[in-house]
Write a protein that holds these residues in place. Structure first.
Motif, PDB file in Angstrom:
ATOM      1  N   LEU A 431       0.830  -1.199   0.000  1.00  0.00           N
ATOM      2  CA  LEU A 431       0.000   0.000   0.000  1.00  0.00           C
ATOM      3  C   LEU A 431       0.867   1.253   0.000  1.00  0.00           C
ATOM      4  O   LEU A 431       2.011   1.239   0.448  1.00  0.00           O
ATOM      5  CB  LEU A 431      -0.919   0.015   1.227  1.00  0.00           C
ATOM      6  CG  LEU A 431      -1.910  -1.144   1.363  1.00  0.00           C
ATOM      7  CD1 LEU A 431      -2.763  -0.964   2.599  1.00  0.00           C
ATOM      8  CD2 LEU A 431      -2.786  -1.273   0.118  1.00  0.00           C
ATOM      9  N   HIS A 432       0.296   2.344  -0.480  1.00  0.00           N
ATOM     10  CA  HIS A 432       0.992   3.633  -0.493  1.00  0.00           C
ATOM     11  C   HIS A 432       0.939   4.238   0.895  1.00  0.00           C
ATOM     12  O   HIS A 432      -0.146   4.538   1.417  1.00  0.00           O
ATOM     13  CB  HIS A 432       0.345   4.571  -1.517  1.00  0.00           C
ATOM     14  CG  HIS A 432       1.112   5.838  -1.733  1.00  0.00           C
ATOM     15  ND1 HIS A 432       0.916   6.960  -0.955  1.00  0.00           N
ATOM     16  CD2 HIS A 432       2.092   6.155  -2.619  1.00  0.00           C
ATOM     17  CE1 HIS A 432       1.727   7.922  -1.355  1.00  0.00           C
ATOM     18  NE2 HIS A 432       2.459   7.460  -2.370  1.00  0.00           N
ATOM     19  N   GLN A 433       2.108   4.411   1.543  1.00  0.00           N
ATOM     20  CA  GLN A 433       2.153   4.847   2.928  1.00  0.00           C
ATOM     21  C   GLN A 433       1.671   6.275   3.132  1.00  0.00           C
ATOM     22  O   GLN A 433       1.391   6.676   4.256  1.00  0.00           O
ATOM     23  CB  GLN A 433       3.590   4.717   3.449  1.00  0.00           C
ATOM     24  CG  GLN A 433       4.146   3.303   3.389  1.00  0.00           C
ATOM     25  CD  GLN A 433       3.390   2.340   4.289  1.00  0.00           C
ATOM     26  OE1 GLN A 433       3.171   2.628   5.451  1.00  0.00           O
ATOM     27  NE2 GLN A 433       2.959   1.213   3.744  1.00  0.00           N
ATOM     28  N   GLY A 434       1.558   7.041   2.074  1.00  0.00           N
ATOM     29  CA  GLY A 434       1.112   8.415   2.217  1.00  0.00           C
ATOM     30  C   GLY A 434      -0.349   8.614   1.898  1.00  0.00           C
ATOM     31  O   GLY A 434      -0.819   9.760   1.865  1.00  0.00           O
ATOM     32  N   ASN A 435      -1.079   7.557   1.676  1.00  0.00           N
ATOM     33  CA  ASN A 435      -2.488   7.658   1.309  1.00  0.00           C
ATOM     34  C   ASN A 435      -3.360   7.148   2.452  1.00  0.00           C
ATOM     35  O   ASN A 435      -3.505   5.932   2.640  1.00  0.00           O
ATOM     36  CB  ASN A 435      -2.762   6.849   0.038  1.00  0.00           C
ATOM     37  CG  ASN A 435      -4.180   7.058  -0.471  1.00  0.00           C
ATOM     38  OD1 ASN A 435      -4.978   7.776   0.142  1.00  0.00           O
ATOM     39  ND2 ASN A 435      -4.503   6.423  -1.593  1.00  0.00           N
ATOM     40  N   PRO A 436      -3.954   8.043   3.247  1.00  0.00           N
ATOM     41  CA  PRO A 436      -4.790   7.600   4.369  1.00  0.00           C
ATOM     42  C   PRO A 436      -5.951   6.712   3.928  1.00  0.00           C
ATOM     43  O   PRO A 436      -6.393   5.856   4.703  1.00  0.00           O
ATOM     44  CB  PRO A 436      -5.293   8.920   4.973  1.00  0.00           C
ATOM     45  CG  PRO A 436      -4.291   9.946   4.554  1.00  0.00           C
ATOM     46  CD  PRO A 436      -3.826   9.502   3.194  1.00  0.00           C
ATOM     47  N   ALA A 437      -6.456   6.912   2.715  1.00  0.00           N
ATOM     48  CA  ALA A 437      -7.571   6.097   2.245  1.00  0.00           C
ATOM     49  C   ALA A 437      -7.197   4.622   2.160  1.00  0.00           C
ATOM     50  O   ALA A 437      -8.065   3.748   2.251  1.00  0.00           O
ATOM     51  CB  ALA A 437      -8.037   6.599   0.873  1.00  0.00           C
ATOM     52  N   GLU A 438      -5.907   4.322   1.990  1.00  0.00           N
ATOM     53  CA  GLU A 438      -5.453   2.946   1.969  1.00  0.00           C
ATOM     54  C   GLU A 438      -4.956   2.491   3.337  1.00  0.00           C
ATOM     55  O   GLU A 438      -5.142   1.333   3.729  1.00  0.00           O
ATOM     56  CB  GLU A 438      -4.335   2.774   0.932  1.00  0.00           C
ATOM     57  CG  GLU A 438      -4.761   3.036  -0.502  1.00  0.00           C
ATOM     58  CD  GLU A 438      -3.623   2.806  -1.484  1.00  0.00           C
ATOM     59  OE1 GLU A 438      -2.581   2.263  -1.053  1.00  0.00           O
ATOM     60  OE2 GLU A 438      -3.767   3.162  -2.658  1.00  0.00           O
TER      61      GLU A 438
END
Length: 487
Positions: A431-438
């Motif tokens: 997952l993308h660590q900078g994307n809160p949605a993920e």
């Protein structure tokens, strides 16, 4: 195999000692808990000042834990052989010396060596303090005394991260270690005046083989848990180290059954209340021990709070823990250890599940409320388990029981963090660590997993009897089912 305890030297305990001994123990616990939490926030600043990468300071954090794991098992023998007063006095001196050397360290190797010295002192302080409390106060006063001791000690982890951030912002990072010195000076004064000197007149020789086997196994396992989830060691190497650690511990178990006086008295597990409190506490901490790892991820990566803001969000947890200490005695006196431990373990699991309702846009009051209940129920759990540990252990076996209980608690907390790291890493993988949605949904799955694990751990307390721990909680004995049927 049960080995009768040797005759013990019982000092005369004055009323003044009974009054001030809890304060002495509280000072020692405060130093340890403060030191365990205040360093983490200073790692980036320390790395910059020592001209190394932050990752190079990993050993500064792990060396303290490894030192605790290795030397806690012999703390009981040390107290029996040299006396609680002398060992505790030396422990405070060693801890203070380690703190001073940490503060004047000029490079990473010196800092690591100083942290090991701190760990040796810390490994002796808490177990020996418990021995002194258990042998000074009758079981009917033990719960009240332990609660009094823990309340000041909880201030350490509550203010540690925030104090560490303030120190590195306004002062030099070395002050993080120097702050222990005034408390150590006060502790030394209290030791000279109020620490009773319990010892055994005939102490068997130290089980050196057992100490080497268990110490090497537990240190290796602690190291594996500390580096678990990192990518600087291959899976094959971690598996090999884990297998070696488990093999050493298995050999120790074989050795202990054939030794008259092993470094850890495994025969104490024949005592039902001791066995279930230690094993149940270990299993329970697998779920709740990972919360200090998961919550910062949720608050910082998922909700976007700054580190100091995330630290403030955890303060109600410690505040509730202190408040609970006032409520634990009447609760245990009313419902008993068995009912409290089963029901409270389920409640902790429910609280962990409720953290899945926290996400972007969640009001601060909701986060603080949930943190408050988390601290309340977890503190009640630890108070119940810790007091039950000594309910049916004789005073002469208190040192041996303290060594096992302290070792189990230290390892269970490491296992808890490792379990949370494994679960979180599994759900965050790719997952993308900078994307809160993920990030947030993945962390919610981790909370669900740890919550279910915690609720399942309540089954470990089903083996308790309804009157177990009544001598600690001052609860009125109630007829058990067998007595009712026979009547």
């Amino acid at each position: 195999q049960t080995v009768p305890a040797a005759p013990a030297t019982e000092p005369v305990i004055s009323a003044e000692t009974r009054s001030y001994l809890p304060w002495l123990v509280a000072v020692a616990l405060f130093m340890e808990n403060l030191d365990a939490t205040i360093v983490n926030t200073a790692v980036p600043v320390m790395a910059e000042n020592l001209k190394v990468l932050p990752l190079a300071l990993k050993a500064v954090l792990t060396s303290y834990t490894l030192s605790l794991a290795v030397f806690i098992p012999i703390s009981g023998w040390m107290a029996d052989r040299f006396g609680t007063r002398r060992v505790f006095l030396c422990a405070v001196w060693v801890f203070a010396l380690g703190s001073l050397l940490c503060g004047v360290s000029v490079n990473v190797p010196m800092l690591v060596a100083s942290r090991i010295l701190q760990g040796i002192g810390g490994a002796m302080m808490t177990p020996v303090a418990r021995i002194a409390l258990v042998r000074t106060f009758p079981r009917s006063e033990l719960l009240r005394t332990m609660n009094f001791v823990i309340i000041p000690a909880l201030i350490g982890p509550m203010v540690g991260p925030f104090a560490g951030g303030l120190i590195v912002h306004w002062l030099h990072w070395r002050m993080i270690f120097f702050v222990n010195l005034p408390f150590a000076a006060g502790g030394l004064w209290l030791v000279h005046r109020y620490m009773p000197d319990f010892r055994e007149d005939e102490t068997p020789p130290l089980d050196r083989v057992g100490f080497l086997l268990f110490g090497a196994g537990i240190a290796l396992l602690s190291y594996v848990l500390e580096v678990f989830g990192e990518h600087n060691l291959a899976v094959q190497h971690l598996s090999l180290l884990t297998a070696a650690a488990l093999a050493l511990l298995a050999i120790y178990g074989w050795h202990a059954r054939r030794t008259a006086s092993p470094v850890l008295a495994l025969w104490l597990f024949k005592i039902r209340t001791f066995r279930l409190s230690v094993i149940g506490g270990f299993v329970t901490r697998l779920g709740v021990g990972g919360m200090p790892f998961l919550l910062p991820l949720l608050y910082q990566l998922g909700l976007g709070y700054a580190p100091w803001q995330a630290g403030l969000l955890t303060m109600p947890t410690a505040g509730a823990a202190m408040l609970m200490k006032i409520s634990s005695r009447p609760l245990l006196a009313r419902f008993g250890h068995r009912t409290i431990l089963i029901a409270n373990t389920l409640l902790i699991g429910v609280v962990l599940l409720l953290f899945t309702r926290i996400g972007p846009g969640s009001p601060v009051w909701a986060i603080l409320t949930l943190g408050f209940f988390q601290g309340f129920f977890m503190s009640l759990q630890f108070t119940s388990m810790n007091s039950l540990t000594y309910a049916d252990v004789s005073d002469l076996e208190a040192s041996k029981a303290s060594s096992i209980a302290s070792t189990g608690q230290q390892m269970s907390l490491s296992f808890g963090v490792a379990s949370a790291s494994l679960v979180a890493g599994w759900f965050l993988r790719g997952l993308h660590q900078g994307n809160p949605a993920e990030i947030v949904p993945a962390l919610h799955k981790a909370f669900v997993t740890m919550g279910i694990l915690t609720m399942a751990s309540s089954a470990t307390f089903w083996g308790l009897h309804r009157n177990d721990g009544n001598n600690v909680s001052n609860r009125t004995t109630v007829p058990d089912d067998a007595a009712i049927e026979s009547a």
